[in-house]
Write an enzyme that holds these catalytic residues in place. Structure first.
Site, PDB file in Angstrom:
ATOM      1  N   HIS A  97     -17.346   2.705   0.653  1.00  0.00           N
ATOM      2  CA  HIS A  97     -16.835   1.567   1.444  1.00  0.00           C
ATOM      3  C   HIS A  97     -17.233   1.682   2.918  1.00  0.00           C
ATOM      4  O   HIS A  97     -17.193   2.775   3.496  1.00  0.00           O
ATOM      5  CB  HIS A  97     -15.311   1.474   1.323  1.00  0.00           C
ATOM      6  CG  HIS A  97     -14.771   0.175   1.808  1.00  0.00           C
ATOM      7  ND1 HIS A  97     -14.040   0.058   2.960  1.00  0.00           N
ATOM      8  CD2 HIS A  97     -14.894  -1.084   1.305  1.00  0.00           C
ATOM      9  CE1 HIS A  97     -13.721  -1.216   3.142  1.00  0.00           C
ATOM     10  NE2 HIS A  97     -14.222  -1.925   2.147  1.00  0.00           N
ATOM     11  N   ASP A 145       0.790  -1.257   0.000  1.00  0.00           N
ATOM     12  CA  ASP A 145       0.000   0.000   0.000  1.00  0.00           C
ATOM     13  C   ASP A 145       0.817   1.299   0.000  1.00  0.00           C
ATOM     14  O   ASP A 145       0.505   2.242   0.751  1.00  0.00           O
ATOM     15  CB  ASP A 145      -0.962   0.013   1.204  1.00  0.00           C
ATOM     16  CG  ASP A 145      -1.971  -1.135   1.183  1.00  0.00           C
ATOM     17  OD1 ASP A 145      -1.927  -1.966   0.258  1.00  0.00           O
ATOM     18  OD2 ASP A 145      -2.805  -1.204   2.108  1.00  0.00           O
ATOM     19  N   LYS A 184      -7.026  -4.891  -2.883  1.00  0.00           N
ATOM     20  CA  LYS A 184      -7.790  -5.410  -1.742  1.00  0.00           C
ATOM     21  C   LYS A 184      -8.671  -4.311  -1.168  1.00  0.00           C
ATOM     22  O   LYS A 184      -8.401  -3.129  -1.379  1.00  0.00           O
ATOM     23  CB  LYS A 184      -6.844  -5.964  -0.673  1.00  0.00           C
ATOM     24  CG  LYS A 184      -5.884  -4.906  -0.173  1.00  0.00           C
ATOM     25  CD  LYS A 184      -4.854  -5.472   0.772  1.00  0.00           C
ATOM     26  CE  LYS A 184      -3.963  -4.396   1.305  1.00  0.00           C
ATOM     27  NZ  LYS A 184      -4.656  -3.332   2.041  1.00  0.00           N
ATOM     28  N   CYS A 216      -1.936  -2.585   7.570  1.00  0.00           N
ATOM     29  CA  CYS A 216      -1.848  -3.539   6.460  1.00  0.00           C
ATOM     30  C   CYS A 216      -0.545  -4.336   6.449  1.00  0.00           C
ATOM     31  O   CYS A 216      -0.556  -5.530   6.116  1.00  0.00           O
ATOM     32  CB  CYS A 216      -2.098  -2.821   5.146  1.00  0.00           C
ATOM     33  SG  CYS A 216      -3.832  -2.290   5.045  1.00  0.00           S
TER      34      CYS A 216
HETATM   35  C1  VGL Z   1      -4.516   0.773   5.652  1.00  0.00           C
HETATM   36  C2  VGL Z   1      -6.069   1.657   7.084  1.00  0.00           C
HETATM   37  C3  VGL Z   1      -7.047   1.547   6.128  1.00  0.00           C
HETATM   38  C4  VGL Z   1      -3.097   0.379   5.424  1.00  0.00           C
HETATM   39  C5  VGL Z   1      -5.490   0.647   4.677  1.00  0.00           C
HETATM   40  O1  VGL Z   1      -2.679   0.284   4.257  1.00  0.00           O
HETATM   41  O2  VGL Z   1      -2.387   0.136   6.427  1.00  0.00           O
HETATM   42  N1  VGL Z   1      -4.819   1.276   6.852  1.00  0.00           N
HETATM   43  N2  VGL Z   1      -6.744   1.039   4.924  1.00  0.00           N
END
Ligand code: VGL
Ligand code: ZN
Length: 201
Positions: A56, A12, A110, A155
C-alpha cells in the site's frame, strides 16, 4: 434500545492499533470493553476495518528514503507515511480478539486500493471516492451515528466529519476512542469535528 435509525459505528478496532501492534494507539485495547457494552444499546452496529494490500502506498516502506510518520505528497494531497499495518489477512488487520463482532450488521473495509489511503468510513482520502457506507445508511433510513474506536485523530475524525457534512447527526464518544496524536493532530481533530457539527461527548 435505540431505534433502527440510529447506528453505532466502531472504527478500526484492530490489533495493529492496539498495544503490541504495528501502529499502536496508547491504551487502544482499553476501549474494547466499553464498546462491547455500548453495543447492547444499539439495534444497528457497523464495524470498519482498515484493510491494506501489502504494498500500500501509505506505507513508508514503499517510499525510498522515507521513515514512518514523515509526510509525502500524493496526487490527492499530503499523506502521512505509516509503518506497514493492517495488511489484508494478517493478524494485525484482525479485530481485537475481545471485540464483539457478532453484533455487526455490516463490516466495511477501506484502504484496499494500493494508490490511495482511506481514513474515512465514507470517502477515500481524495474526499470523493465513496466506500458505499453512505448508500447503505440512507437505504436503511439511518440518520444518527455514534462513533467510537481508533484512531480519534485519523479514521474516527475523518469519518465523523464526513458523516456530519453528509447530514448525519454524529456523536463522538471520546471515552471510547484512542488517539495517535502526531504533532498536535488530536487537538486539531477535536477542533475540526466541533466545527463540522459533531457532538463531542
Ligand atoms: C488509521 C492511520 C492509518 C486509523 C488507519 O484507523 O486511524 N490511521 N490507517
Ligand atoms: Zn491504514
Amino acid at each position: 434500545m435505540r431505534p433502527e435509525t440510529d447506528a453505532l459505528v466502531v472504527i478500526d478496532t484492530q490489533n495493529d492499533f492496539c498495544p503490541g501492534g504495528a501502529l499502536a494507539v496508547p491504551g487502544g485495547d482499553q476501549v474494547v470493553p466499553g464498546i462491547n457494552a455500548l453495543m447492547a444499546e444499539f439495534a444497528v452496529v457497523i464495524l470498519t476495518q482498515d484493510w491494506h494490500p501489502a504494498d500500500h502506498s501509505s506505507f513508508a516502506s514503499r517510499h525510498a528514503g522515507k521513515a514512518p510518520m514523515e509526510m509525502t505528497d500524493m496526487p490527492y494531497g499530503p499523506q502521512v507515511l505509516w509503518p506497514d499495518h493492517c495488511v489484508q489477512g494478517s493478524a494485525g488487520a484482525a479485530f481485537h480478539p475481545d471485540l464483539n463482532t457478532d453484533r455487526a450488521d455490516l463490516i466495511i473495509r477501506k484502504g484496499f486500493r494500493r494508490h490511495i489511503d482511506s481514513y474515512s468510513a465514507f470517502f477515500e482520502n481524495d474526499h470523493e471516492t465513496p466506500t458505499g457506507l453512505e448508500g447503505y445508511l440512507r437505504t436503511r433510513g439511518i440518520d444518527r451515528l455514534t462513533m467510537v474506536g481508533l484512531a480519534t485523530d485519523f479514521c474516527v475524525n475523518f469519518s465523523a466529519v464526513d458523516g456530519a457534512k453528509l447530514g448525519f447527526d454524529v456523536t463522538l464518544r471520546q471515552d471510547l476512542c484512542g488517539a495517535i496524536d502526531l504533532d498536535g493532530s488530536l487537538a486539531a481533530a477535536l477542533e475540526g469535528m466541533e466545527k463540522a457539527g459533531v457532538t463531542l461527548s
